[in-house]
Scaffold this motif. Structure first.
Motif, PDB file in Angstrom:
ATOM      1  N   LYS A  85      -7.010   4.095  -2.004  1.00  0.00           N
ATOM      2  CA  LYS A  85      -6.411   4.100  -0.674  1.00  0.00           C
ATOM      3  C   LYS A  85      -4.894   4.018  -0.826  1.00  0.00           C
ATOM      4  N   PRO A  86      -4.107   4.647   0.021  1.00  0.00           N
ATOM      5  CA  PRO A  86      -4.477   5.237   1.312  1.00  0.00           C
ATOM      6  C   PRO A  86      -4.891   6.707   1.263  1.00  0.00           C
ATOM      7  N   SER A  87      -5.142   7.251   0.084  1.00  0.00           N
ATOM      8  CA  SER A  87      -5.532   8.660   0.008  1.00  0.00           C
ATOM      9  C   SER A  87      -6.736   8.934   0.906  1.00  0.00           C
ATOM     10  N   PRO A  88      -6.646   9.950   1.753  1.00  0.00           N
ATOM     11  CA  PRO A  88      -7.797  10.292   2.600  1.00  0.00           C
ATOM     12  C   PRO A  88      -9.028  10.674   1.789  1.00  0.00           C
ATOM     13  N   GLU A  89      -8.819  11.037   0.519  1.00  0.00           N
ATOM     14  CA  GLU A  89      -9.933  11.529  -0.288  1.00  0.00           C
ATOM     15  C   GLU A  89     -11.003  10.467  -0.524  1.00  0.00           C
ATOM     16  N   ILE A  90     -10.595   9.207  -0.649  1.00  0.00           N
ATOM     17  CA  ILE A  90     -11.603   8.169  -0.888  1.00  0.00           C
ATOM     18  C   ILE A  90     -12.457   7.958   0.361  1.00  0.00           C
ATOM     19  N   PHE A  91     -11.842   8.122   1.529  1.00  0.00           N
ATOM     20  CA  PHE A  91     -12.595   8.004   2.782  1.00  0.00           C
ATOM     21  C   PHE A  91     -13.483   9.236   2.991  1.00  0.00           C
ATOM     22  N   LYS A  92     -12.961  10.402   2.620  1.00  0.00           N
ATOM     23  CA  LYS A  92     -13.748  11.633   2.742  1.00  0.00           C
ATOM     24  C   LYS A  92     -14.956  11.598   1.809  1.00  0.00           C
ATOM     25  N   ALA A  93     -14.772  10.989   0.625  1.00  0.00           N
ATOM     26  CA  ALA A  93     -15.896  10.869  -0.309  1.00  0.00           C
ATOM     27  C   ALA A  93     -17.031  10.080   0.331  1.00  0.00           C
TER      28      ALA A  93
ATOM     29  N   VAL B 181     -18.536   3.233  -1.872  1.00  0.00           N
ATOM     30  CA  VAL B 181     -17.614   4.089  -2.618  1.00  0.00           C
ATOM     31  C   VAL B 181     -16.487   3.228  -3.172  1.00  0.00           C
ATOM     32  N   VAL B 182     -16.230   3.328  -4.480  1.00  0.00           N
ATOM     33  CA  VAL B 182     -15.135   2.582  -5.101  1.00  0.00           C
ATOM     34  C   VAL B 182     -14.182   3.552  -5.794  1.00  0.00           C
ATOM     35  N   SER B 183     -12.935   3.130  -5.895  1.00  0.00           N
ATOM     36  CA  SER B 183     -11.885   4.008  -6.413  1.00  0.00           C
ATOM     37  C   SER B 183     -12.127   4.421  -7.859  1.00  0.00           C
TER      38      SER B 183
ATOM     39  N   SER C 240     -13.853   0.679  -1.197  1.00  0.00           N
ATOM     40  CA  SER C 240     -12.974  -0.325  -1.794  1.00  0.00           C
ATOM     41  C   SER C 240     -12.240   0.225  -3.010  1.00  0.00           C
ATOM     42  N   ASP C 241     -10.970  -0.181  -3.156  1.00  0.00           N
ATOM     43  CA  ASP C 241     -10.257   0.056  -4.409  1.00  0.00           C
ATOM     44  C   ASP C 241     -10.802  -0.952  -5.408  1.00  0.00           C
ATOM     45  N   ASN C 242     -11.783  -0.530  -6.164  1.00  0.00           N
ATOM     46  CA  ASN C 242     -12.489  -1.486  -7.003  1.00  0.00           C
ATOM     47  C   ASN C 242     -13.211  -0.765  -8.134  1.00  0.00           C
ATOM     48  N   SER C 243     -13.881  -1.561  -8.957  1.00  0.00           N
ATOM     49  CA  SER C 243     -14.580  -1.038 -10.128  1.00  0.00           C
ATOM     50  C   SER C 243     -16.039  -0.729  -9.817  1.00  0.00           C
ATOM     51  N   VAL C 244     -16.651   0.051 -10.700  1.00  0.00           N
ATOM     52  CA  VAL C 244     -18.085   0.324 -10.578  1.00  0.00           C
ATOM     53  C   VAL C 244     -18.867  -0.969 -10.769  1.00  0.00           C
ATOM     54  N   GLU C 245     -18.359  -1.860 -11.617  1.00  0.00           N
ATOM     55  CA  GLU C 245     -19.028  -3.149 -11.819  1.00  0.00           C
ATOM     56  C   GLU C 245     -19.063  -3.950 -10.521  1.00  0.00           C
ATOM     57  N   ALA C 246     -17.947  -3.938  -9.783  1.00  0.00           N
ATOM     58  CA  ALA C 246     -17.915  -4.641  -8.498  1.00  0.00           C
ATOM     59  C   ALA C 246     -18.887  -4.003  -7.514  1.00  0.00           C
TER      60      ALA C 246
END
Length: 216
Positions: free
Chosen positions: A142-150, A133-135, A108-114
């Motif tokens: 997203k849409p960077s593939p890196e967040i999905f790869k993480a 995994v959060v941004s 998710s594009d979100n915070s560590v708190e979330a």
């Protein structure tokens, strides 16, 4: 286990998040006897960010303390999130997916708190999960593939074994570039996005199982 392992977004993929966010800030303004403007956009004025709340107040010439308003909105949203998850059957959905496909995950594009809130709720409802995994944590959205790869690197499994499930096709379909499958959820707010591919109009287990079974 069968099919691909589901990986979910948070927000309007699971619950009517944007609609509720709009209701919260309008109600908080009303309680403070401030003018209410009915076009609050959570994407532009995130209710938990005082600087963006300040932009909202300035744009519509509304008096008010942005930090106090942000705190009130954030507190109410977090308190209500569990109820939203329960009302929309999310905990039950995750549990069924775990039994059918393998342990679910979240990107998710979100915070560590979330992230910590989601972990707390899943633990309290005794729902298994593997990797959130959060941004804010990985430094890309997203849409960077890196967040999905993480995510797939933490799971230590190839991306082709996962299907990402999200409501904003414009950014969520970035999962495809990372080698995952993607299903577009149109039940709640889709942020005016569109997608030519697998979609589901209600995040209900039997419907989801059918769509996943037809993925190639």
């Amino acid at each position: 286990m069968s099919g691909f392992v589901p990986v979910f977004d948070i927000g309007d993929t699971l619950v009517p998040s944007r609609k509720f966010a709009s209701h919260v800030i309008e109600d908080e303004l009303r309680q403070r006897n401030h003018k209410v403007v009915h076009d609050f956009d959570p994407d532009k004025f995130m209710m938990y960010d005082p600087s963006q709340i300040e932009q909202y107040l300035e744009k519509y010439d509304i008096d008010g303390d942005p930090r106090e308003l942000a705190h009130g909105c954030r507190k109410r949203y977090l308190e209500a999130f569990e109820d939203l998850m329960m009302e929309n059957g999310v905990f039950d959905l995750f549990a069924k997916c775990n039994r059918e496909f393998g342990t679910v995950g979240i990107i998710s594009d979100n915070s560590v708190e979330a992230k910590n809130l989601m972990k707390k709720l899943l633990d309290e409802h005794e729902v298994d999960y593997d990797t959130i995994v959060v941004s804010e944590e990985v430094g890309v959205e997203k849409p960077s593939p890196e967040i999905f790869k993480a995510f797939t690197e933490k799971r230590e499994r190839p991306p082709g074994e996962f299907v990402y499930i999200g409501n904003d096709a414009e950014v969520d379909s970035g999962a495809l570039d990372a080698g995952m499958k993607y299903i577009w959820v149109t039940q709640f707010d889709t942020v005016n996005s569109s997608f030519e591919g697998p979609e589901i109009d209600e995040l209900e287990f039997e419907k989801l199982r059918e769509v996943i079974s037809n993925l190639e």
